[in-house]
Structure formats: C-alpha cells, structure tokens
Design a protein around this motif. Structure first.
Motif, short mmCIF file in Angstrom:
data_model
loop_
_atom_site.label_atom_id
_atom_site.label_comp_id
_atom_site.label_asym_id
_atom_site.label_seq_id
_atom_site.Cartn_x
_atom_site.Cartn_y
_atom_site.Cartn_z
N ILE A 178 0.84 -1.20 0.00
CA ILE A 178 0.00 0.00 0.00
C ILE A 178 0.87 1.24 0.00
O ILE A 178 1.83 1.34 0.77
N ASN A 179 0.50 2.19 -0.83
CA ASN A 179 1.17 3.50 -0.85
C ASN A 179 0.19 4.56 -0.37
O ASN A 179 -0.97 4.60 -0.78
N ASP A 203 -10.14 6.92 -2.30
CA ASP A 203 -10.26 7.13 -0.86
C ASP A 203 -9.18 6.36 -0.13
O ASP A 203 -8.65 5.36 -0.62
N ASN A 204 -8.87 6.82 1.08
CA ASN A 204 -7.96 6.09 1.96
C ASN A 204 -8.75 4.96 2.62
O ASN A 204 -9.61 5.21 3.47
N LEU A 205 -8.46 3.73 2.26
CA LEU A 205 -9.19 2.57 2.76
C LEU A 205 -8.56 1.96 3.99
O LEU A 205 -9.05 0.95 4.50
N GLY A 206 -7.45 2.54 4.46
CA GLY A 206 -6.76 1.98 5.59
C GLY A 206 -5.94 0.76 5.21
O GLY A 206 -5.91 0.33 4.05
N PHE A 207 -5.27 0.19 6.21
CA PHE A 207 -4.42 -0.98 5.96
C PHE A 207 -5.27 -2.17 5.51
O PHE A 207 -4.95 -2.84 4.52
N SER A 208 -6.35 -2.43 6.22
CA SER A 208 -7.20 -3.57 5.88
C SER A 208 -7.84 -3.40 4.51
O SER A 208 -7.73 -4.27 3.64
N GLY A 209 -8.51 -2.27 4.32
CA GLY A 209 -9.22 -2.06 3.07
C GLY A 209 -8.31 -1.99 1.86
O GLY A 209 -8.63 -2.50 0.79
N LYS A 267 -3.65 -12.46 -8.73
CA LYS A 267 -3.83 -13.70 -9.47
C LYS A 267 -3.07 -14.87 -8.86
O LYS A 267 -3.09 -15.98 -9.38
N GLY A 268 -2.38 -14.63 -7.75
CA GLY A 268 -1.44 -15.61 -7.22
C GLY A 268 -2.05 -16.79 -6.52
O GLY A 268 -3.24 -16.82 -6.18
N ASP A 269 -1.20 -17.80 -6.29
CA ASP A 269 -1.53 -18.95 -5.45
C ASP A 269 -1.25 -18.65 -3.99
O ASP A 269 -1.83 -19.25 -3.09
N PHE A 270 -0.33 -17.72 -3.76
CA PHE A 270 0.01 -17.23 -2.42
C PHE A 270 0.02 -15.71 -2.47
O PHE A 270 0.27 -15.11 -3.52
N TYR A 271 -0.24 -15.09 -1.30
CA TYR A 271 -0.36 -13.65 -1.23
C TYR A 271 0.62 -13.14 -0.18
O TYR A 271 0.56 -13.53 0.99
N PHE A 272 1.50 -12.25 -0.59
CA PHE A 272 2.51 -11.73 0.31
C PHE A 272 2.20 -10.27 0.59
O PHE A 272 2.39 -9.40 -0.27
N PHE A 273 1.69 -9.99 1.78
CA PHE A 273 1.36 -8.64 2.19
C PHE A 273 2.61 -8.00 2.77
O PHE A 273 3.15 -8.47 3.77
N LEU A 274 3.05 -6.91 2.16
CA LEU A 274 4.33 -6.31 2.50
C LEU A 274 4.18 -4.81 2.64
O LEU A 274 3.67 -4.14 1.75
N ASN A 275 4.65 -4.27 3.77
CA ASN A 275 4.63 -2.81 3.93
C ASN A 275 5.50 -2.15 2.87
O ASN A 275 6.56 -2.66 2.50
N LEU A 328 -8.65 -9.72 5.68
CA LEU A 328 -8.57 -8.77 6.79
C LEU A 328 -9.90 -8.08 7.01
O LEU A 328 -10.66 -7.84 6.06
N ASP A 329 -10.20 -7.75 8.25
CA ASP A 329 -11.47 -7.11 8.58
C ASP A 329 -11.35 -5.60 8.41
O ASP A 329 -10.53 -4.96 9.07
N ASP A 330 -12.20 -5.04 7.55
CA ASP A 330 -12.13 -3.62 7.23
C ASP A 330 -12.44 -2.72 8.42
O ASP A 330 -12.09 -1.54 8.42
N SER A 331 -13.12 -3.25 9.44
CA SER A 331 -13.55 -2.40 10.55
C SER A 331 -12.37 -1.82 11.33
O SER A 331 -12.51 -0.80 12.00
N TYR A 332 -11.19 -2.45 11.25
CA TYR A 332 -10.04 -1.95 12.02
C TYR A 332 -9.40 -0.72 11.39
O TYR A 332 -8.90 0.14 12.08
N PHE A 333 -9.38 -0.65 10.09
CA PHE A 333 -8.77 0.44 9.32
C PHE A 333 -7.26 0.48 9.51
O PHE A 333 -6.50 0.44 8.55
N LEU A 334 -6.79 0.55 10.77
CA LEU A 334 -5.37 0.70 11.04
C LEU A 334 -5.08 0.17 12.44
O LEU A 334 -5.75 0.56 13.39
N TYR A 335 -4.11 -0.73 12.56
CA TYR A 335 -3.66 -1.35 13.81
C TYR A 335 -4.62 -2.45 14.29
O TYR A 335 -5.82 -2.32 14.22
N TYR A 336 -4.02 -3.50 14.79
CA TYR A 336 -4.67 -4.68 15.36
C TYR A 336 -5.34 -5.58 14.32
O TYR A 336 -5.80 -6.66 14.65
#
Length: 316
Positions: free
Chosen positions: A18-19, A73-79, A89-97, A191-199
């Motif tokens: 995410i940028n 819009d800013n969807l937060g980390f989760s969104g 399109k991957g078989d695995f997903y690598f979430f990277l800051n 990921l649950d969108d309700s958090y937006f950022l942290y936890y």
C-alpha cells in the motif's frame, strides 16, 4: 494438483503493498525487489487516496511485474490490502509494507514451510530495523494476555546474535510482512475492514488459528523495516486507532471472566493513566482521540463484535 507439486513448480506469488503519500519510499521498496531470486511473482501497489497519483513515478522506474491500483479514498491498511487481493492472481499472497526492504531469497524461503506442513496458513520473516540493521523488531509473537489485551514481539529491540534463529509456530503474524495461502482466504476470509489501522493482523491471526491453521515464523527469511513511516511515531490518529482497536479486538476475541477483568484494567487503569498524561502535557487532541475511540466502541454492538468467530482460548 497436489499442494507439494504446486509449490515445487514455483507458484505465482502476489506481492501486495500500500502507498499513501509515500511514492519515494514505495519506489525504494520496489527497487529492492529487483534482487528477488524467486522466478514467478507479481507486484500490486494499491494507492490509498494519496494527494499525488504515484502511477507515473512507478511506471518510470520500470520495476518488474507491477500493477498500480488507485483508490480515490484512503481505505486503511485492511481495506487497501483487500482491494489489492481483488486484483491478485497468485496462489500465495505476500502482504508487505511499502516501508520495507527485501532480501534476495525472501520469497522462496517463506514458501518452504508450506511445502512441509499443510496446516501452515501464514509465514512471516524475521524483521530487523532498517536504521539499525542488526536490531530485531520481530521474531514471532508472545501469546496474548487475555486480561490486559497485550502481546509483544519476540526479540523486540534485541541485537541479533542468532538467539532467535529457530523457526516455528507463533501466535500472531506481523502486518509488515506476511505470506498467506489460498486456503486461508477461502476458509477464513480476508482482513477485517472495521479496524482500518492497527490490530487488524492480530485479529486476522486469531481467526486463522481458530480455523486450525498455524502462523509460522520463518527465521531464515529476512526483511528490513522503516517503522511508522506512514503515520509517524506518535500522533492523535495513532492514539485513536490504538485505543479504539485494542478494545474492539478484545471484544471480538475474548469472552467471559477474562473480558470482564480486561474492562476493569482498561477503564480503571490504562485509560485514566493515559488521560492524566495528556492532561499534564495539555494535549487536547490526544484527549479527544481517546474520547472518540470509546464512543466508537459504544456505537458498535456486542453482536457486531462477536460476528467473526468463537473466542480465543484464554492465555494469562
């Protein structure tokens, strides 16, 4: 095709990042991906409503296999990560800051545990600080204390002398770098969108573990992290989301007597202590952040909080 065969044939890995108003930082991370030795990956950059569209800057960098998705819009980390998943399109997903720097064999090293054990749902690398490259930020997580709502990373701020070079299951993934298998998304969801950022990664890890998957710390894999580049070291927004989401996480994941003890601890000690500190320093924006965080939780019912899945087992 069997899981082992799929992994041996170099499955496609979707690297999602995410940028948010950090095009230069994001490009530094993308530049580091040139050294990746794994042969089959795509990169999805989700722009979270930045003031400046980073697409042209990223295009000019001519980084390999990159797709830029621009959200108005800013969807937060989760969104933001969930939006990236829709294009992956991957078989695995690598979430990277975006504020990380990768090492050459990172992807294949993170894939290796999936080959050995089908119950592994997430792998995470060792994380060191970018500005202190021999100091550990993450080498797995300690279990949650269900009475205080606290946990902390194993090895945090320790010089790396090899004391955490043993790979194995851990309690929580680290949101800065986590590789997730397709079965996790199919059975647990994203990921649950309700958090937006942290936890959000702690909540996701709890749901993943309840579904019978392991979170796995892969000590041989390594990244470097420029911590808190997006939101800074401390500000009212950070106070708001930490306060709001710690309470929200506990409501979703703990029940019964431990939750009651947590309420007594949180509202009888932790919150008053923070309020006194902000009053003494006279930081009204921080006081408002705590008030707003509590009001947010009051407006979200216990039924909503319990909607994810059954509670975690208690760990004192």
């Amino acid at each position: 095709m069997a899981e082992g065969e799929r992994i041996d044939s170099a499955p496609l890995i979707s690297l999602i990042t995410i940028n948010y108003n950090q095009a230069v930082v994001t490009c530094d991370m993308l530049e580091s991906t040139r050294q990746l030795t794994y042969p089959n990956f795509e990169i999805i950059v989700v722009d979270n409503g930045s003031l400046e569209n980073p697409t042209e800057r990223i295009r000019q960098g001519n980084y390999p296999n990159v797709t830029v998705i621009v959200s108005p819009d800013n969807l937060g980390f989760s969104g933001g990560n969930n939006l990236g998943l829709k294009h992956a399109k991957g078989d695995f997903y690598f979430f990277l800051n975006n504020d990380t720097i990768v090492t050459p064999d990172l992807l294949e090293t993170l894939l290796e545990p999936f080959r050995r054990d089908s119950t592994i749902g997430v792998t995470c690398p060792k994380i060191r600080y970018y500005d202190q490259p021999n100091v550990i930020q993450y080498a797995g997580y300690h279990p949650l204390n269900s009475y205080t709502g606290r946990t902390w990373a194993i090895g945090l701020m320790e010089p790396d002398k090899g004391q955490h070079d043993q790979s194995g299951p851990t309690y929580f993934a680290h949101g800065a770098a986590m590789m997730v298998s397709q079965p996790v998304l199919e059975q647990v969801g994203s990921l649950d969108d309700s958090y937006f950022l942290y936890y959000e990664e702690l909540d996701w890890s709890a749901r993943i573990r309840r579904a019978g998957f392991q979170i796995y710390y892969q000590a041989e894999a390594l990244i470097y992290h420029r911590e808190s580049m997006s939101v800074g070291k401390m500000n009212p927004m950070k106070v708001y989301y930490h306060t709001r989401n710690r309470l929200w996480f506990m409501r979703r994941n703990v029940t019964g007597f431990p939750l009651l003890v947590f309420y007594l601890y949180y509202f009888g000690l932790a919150i008053p202590k923070a309020l006194i500190q902000y009053l003494i320093r006279w930081q009204p924006a921080y006081l408002k952040a705590i008030k707003d965080a509590i009001i947010w939780n009051l407006k979200h019912t216990n039924k909503q909080a319990r909607s994810a899945s059954p509670p975690l087992a208690v760990t004192a």
